[in-house]
Design an enzyme around this catalytic site. Structure first.
Site, PDB file in Angstrom:
ATOM      1  CB  CYS A 113      -0.952   0.001   1.187  1.00  0.00           C
ATOM      2  SG  CYS A 113      -2.084  -1.381   1.162  1.00  0.00           S
ATOM      3  CG  HIS A 249      -3.209   3.377   2.499  1.00  0.00           C
ATOM      4  ND1 HIS A 249      -3.664   3.115   1.226  1.00  0.00           N
ATOM      5  CD2 HIS A 249      -3.324   2.212   3.196  1.00  0.00           C
ATOM      6  CE1 HIS A 249      -4.019   1.845   1.159  1.00  0.00           C
ATOM      7  NE2 HIS A 249      -3.839   1.277   2.334  1.00  0.00           N
ATOM      8  CG  ASN A 279      -6.656  -0.880   1.280  1.00  0.00           C
ATOM      9  OD1 ASN A 279      -5.953  -0.379   0.399  1.00  0.00           O
ATOM     10  ND2 ASN A 279      -6.143  -1.430   2.359  1.00  0.00           N
TER      11      ASN A 279
HETATM   12  N1  COA Z   1     -19.038  -9.098   8.309  1.00  0.00           N
HETATM   13  C1  COA Z   1     -19.587  -9.453   9.489  1.00  0.00           C
HETATM   14  N2  COA Z   1     -18.858  -9.879  10.529  1.00  0.00           N
HETATM   15  C2  COA Z   1     -17.514  -9.917  10.363  1.00  0.00           C
HETATM   16  C3  COA Z   1     -16.895  -9.563   9.153  1.00  0.00           C
HETATM   17  C4  COA Z   1     -17.716  -9.145   8.100  1.00  0.00           C
HETATM   18  N3  COA Z   1     -17.223  -8.769   6.914  1.00  0.00           N
HETATM   19  N4  COA Z   1     -15.557  -9.715   9.291  1.00  0.00           N
HETATM   20  C5  COA Z   1     -15.333 -10.154  10.551  1.00  0.00           C
HETATM   21  N5  COA Z   1     -16.526 -10.290  11.202  1.00  0.00           N
HETATM   22  C6  COA Z   1     -16.768 -10.698  12.564  1.00  0.00           C
HETATM   23  C7  COA Z   1     -15.641 -11.541  13.125  1.00  0.00           C
HETATM   24  O1  COA Z   1     -15.795 -12.891  12.736  1.00  0.00           O
HETATM   25  C8  COA Z   1     -15.815 -11.338  14.600  1.00  0.00           C
HETATM   26  O2  COA Z   1     -16.879 -12.173  15.036  1.00  0.00           O
HETATM   27  P1  COA Z   1     -16.819 -12.886  16.480  1.00  0.00           P
HETATM   28  O3  COA Z   1     -16.784 -11.746  17.478  1.00  0.00           O
HETATM   29  O4  COA Z   1     -18.067 -13.670  16.506  1.00  0.00           O
HETATM   30  O5  COA Z   1     -15.572 -13.699  16.482  1.00  0.00           O
HETATM   31  C9  COA Z   1     -16.305  -9.897  14.720  1.00  0.00           C
HETATM   32  O6  COA Z   1     -16.803  -9.555  13.409  1.00  0.00           O
HETATM   33  C10 COA Z   1     -15.225  -8.909  15.107  1.00  0.00           C
HETATM   34  O7  COA Z   1     -14.074  -9.160  14.324  1.00  0.00           O
HETATM   35  P2  COA Z   1     -12.789  -8.282  14.448  1.00  0.00           P
HETATM   36  O8  COA Z   1     -11.772  -8.813  13.487  1.00  0.00           O
HETATM   37  O9  COA Z   1     -12.404  -8.160  15.889  1.00  0.00           O
HETATM   38  O10 COA Z   1     -13.341  -6.868  13.959  1.00  0.00           O
HETATM   39  P3  COA Z   1     -12.593  -5.488  13.898  1.00  0.00           P
HETATM   40  O11 COA Z   1     -13.420  -4.474  14.561  1.00  0.00           O
HETATM   41  O12 COA Z   1     -11.150  -5.590  14.271  1.00  0.00           O
HETATM   42  O13 COA Z   1     -12.639  -5.163  12.357  1.00  0.00           O
HETATM   43  C11 COA Z   1     -11.226  -5.156  10.420  1.00  0.00           C
HETATM   44  C12 COA Z   1     -11.971  -5.996  11.436  1.00  0.00           C
HETATM   45  C13 COA Z   1     -10.546  -6.083   9.420  1.00  0.00           C
HETATM   46  C14 COA Z   1     -12.231  -4.283   9.694  1.00  0.00           C
HETATM   47  C15 COA Z   1     -10.209  -4.271  11.170  1.00  0.00           C
HETATM   48  O14 COA Z   1      -9.419  -5.057  12.032  1.00  0.00           O
HETATM   49  C16 COA Z   1      -9.310  -3.537  10.227  1.00  0.00           C
HETATM   50  O15 COA Z   1      -9.734  -2.694   9.480  1.00  0.00           O
HETATM   51  N6  COA Z   1      -7.993  -3.828  10.263  1.00  0.00           N
HETATM   52  C17 COA Z   1      -7.026  -3.167   9.418  1.00  0.00           C
HETATM   53  C18 COA Z   1      -7.214  -3.683   8.039  1.00  0.00           C
HETATM   54  C19 COA Z   1      -6.458  -2.902   7.027  1.00  0.00           C
HETATM   55  O16 COA Z   1      -6.773  -1.759   6.837  1.00  0.00           O
HETATM   56  N7  COA Z   1      -5.500  -3.521   6.369  1.00  0.00           N
HETATM   57  C20 COA Z   1      -4.758  -2.944   5.327  1.00  0.00           C
HETATM   58  C21 COA Z   1      -3.723  -2.013   5.857  1.00  0.00           C
HETATM   59  S1  COA Z   1      -2.805  -1.369   4.550  1.00  0.00           S
END
Ligand code: COA
Length: 330
Positions: A113, A249, A279
């Site tokens: 990225c 970003h 993204n």
């Molecule tokens: N829809 C519904 N539920 C979802 C889901 C989706 N698309 N993706 C994950 N879940 C669920 C998980 O399974 C979890 O369920 P559980 O509590 O029953 O186990 C719950 O939602 C919470 O998951 P979690 O991973 O803790 O959520 P979060 O608030 O951390 O959000 C991301 C997840 C991926 C959105 C977040 O961590 C994020 O944005 N991370 C950075 C990603 C990024 O930008 N990467 C590129 C960087 S360059």
């Protein structure tokens, strides 16, 4: 003293749009969850035949038109991408050929990225050391091709697109400072495990797709945006208030808001397009910039801080004064 300034900007998004509601029909997710956790509403997805080079080419042509330069003026092409058309030649060379540019260096930068800003940093150095006078810096990605559409944890996050700028030598500073970094310690937190050297194994589920420890990446991204913004400003003996526009970003609206909050930057000085583009990795900053410069709020002579963060981890920044309005002839 020779400086580099942005003389033109362009972008391209595939016509096909996939909304959160569309994803609800193919996986266990909801529009509400995606909006709340990421701020994303929709993403553009490349159809068959649309490639990193085809999208990058259109963005490059638009940037060249807006700068008023032709193929004979370009003496450097740098493409930031993690999704090249082929293993080789570099996708920058494929774009070079289609643009009708002959002989100048053309290469890809693979910094996930951070690819576009890594490329901008390199082009800035070329120009400042008189190695080039007019450089094309492109970010283009077909992330949909390395997205596991069965994995709701990642599939909702990514999109495709391209953006480009023309950088020109100038007596006045456009780019004021750039900083680039990497720390390979975090390899496993955000990766596509398979590849040329370790091998491709089509029988191993998910190996050829993006894998991510979302929470850990989130925390690191927020801290990194804060650090690099402060490092960049301090290096110029400036202050965070000097920044008219923060253009981060576009990974996740919650990351952007948390970073802005740490920096005491009101959201009305932050460019955010993640809701419409998702993204797009190396394409996200030039895409956001094009929106904000085109019909958007960025005005000439304003000071912008661009900052990126990606797999590696890699991270980088560029502080610049936006000069002539890109849409106007020089
Ligand atoms: N829809 C519904 N539920 C979802 C889901 C989706 N698309 N993706 C994950 N879940 C669920 C998980 O399974 C979890 O369920 P559980 O509590 O029953 O186990 C719950 O939602 C919470 O998951 P979690 O991973 O803790 O959520 P979060 O608030 O951390 O959000 C991301 C997840 C991926 C959105 C977040 O961590 C994020 O944005 N991370 C950075 C990603 C990024 O930008 N990467 C590129 C960087 S360059």
């Amino acid at each position: 003293m020779t400086y580099a300034r942005i003389a033109g900007i362009g972008s391209f998004l595939p016509e096909k749009v996939v909304t959160n509601q569309d994803l609800e029909t193919t996986m266990d997710t909801s529009d509400e969850w995606i909006r709340e956790r990421t701020g994303i509403k929709r993403r553009h997805i490349a159809v068959d035949g649309e490639t990193t080079s085809s999208m990058g080419l259109i963005a490059a042509r638009r940037a060249m038109d807006s700068a008023g330069v032709g193929p004979d003026d370009i003496d450097l092409i740098v493409l930031g991408t993690a999704t090249p058309d082929k293993i080789f030649p570099a996708t920058a060379c494929i774009i070079q050929r289609q643009l009708g540019v002959k002989g100048c260096p053309a290469f890809d930068v693979h910094a996930a990225c951070s690819g576009f800003l890594y490329g901008l940093d390199l082009a800035n150095r070329f120009i400042r050391t008189n190695g080039a006078r007019t450089a094309l810096v492109i970010g283009s990605e077909t992330l949909s091709r390395i997205t596991d559409w069965q994995d709701r944890g990642t599939a909702v996050l990514f999109g495709d697109g391209a953006g480009a700028v023309v950088l020109e030598a100038s007596d006045e500073p456009g780019i004021l400072a750039t900083h680039i970094h990497a720390d390979g310690e975090y390899e496993e937190l955000l990766q596509v495990e398979q590849g040329v050297s370790v091998g491709f194994d089509v029988t191993r589920a998910g190996g050829a797709y993006i894998k991510m420890e979302g929470n850990a990446v989130f925390r690191r991204a927020v801290a990194t945006f804060d650090n690099i913004a402060r490092e960049t400003v301090a290096d110029l003996d400036g202050h965070l208030d000097d920044i008219d526009w923060f253009v981060p970003h576009q990974a996740n609206m919650r990351i952007i808001k948390a970073a802005a909050k740490k920096l005491n930057m009101p959201m009305d000085r932050v460019v955010a397009t993640v809701d419409e583009h998702a993204n797009t990795s190396g394409a996200s900053i030039p895409l956001a910039l094009d929106v904000a410069i085109g019909d958007g709020p960025i005005q000439r002579r304003q000071t912008l801080l661009l900052a990126a963060f990606g797999a590696g981890f890699t991270w980088c920044s560029a502080m610049l004064r936006y000069g002539e309005r890109a849409s106007e002839p020089k």
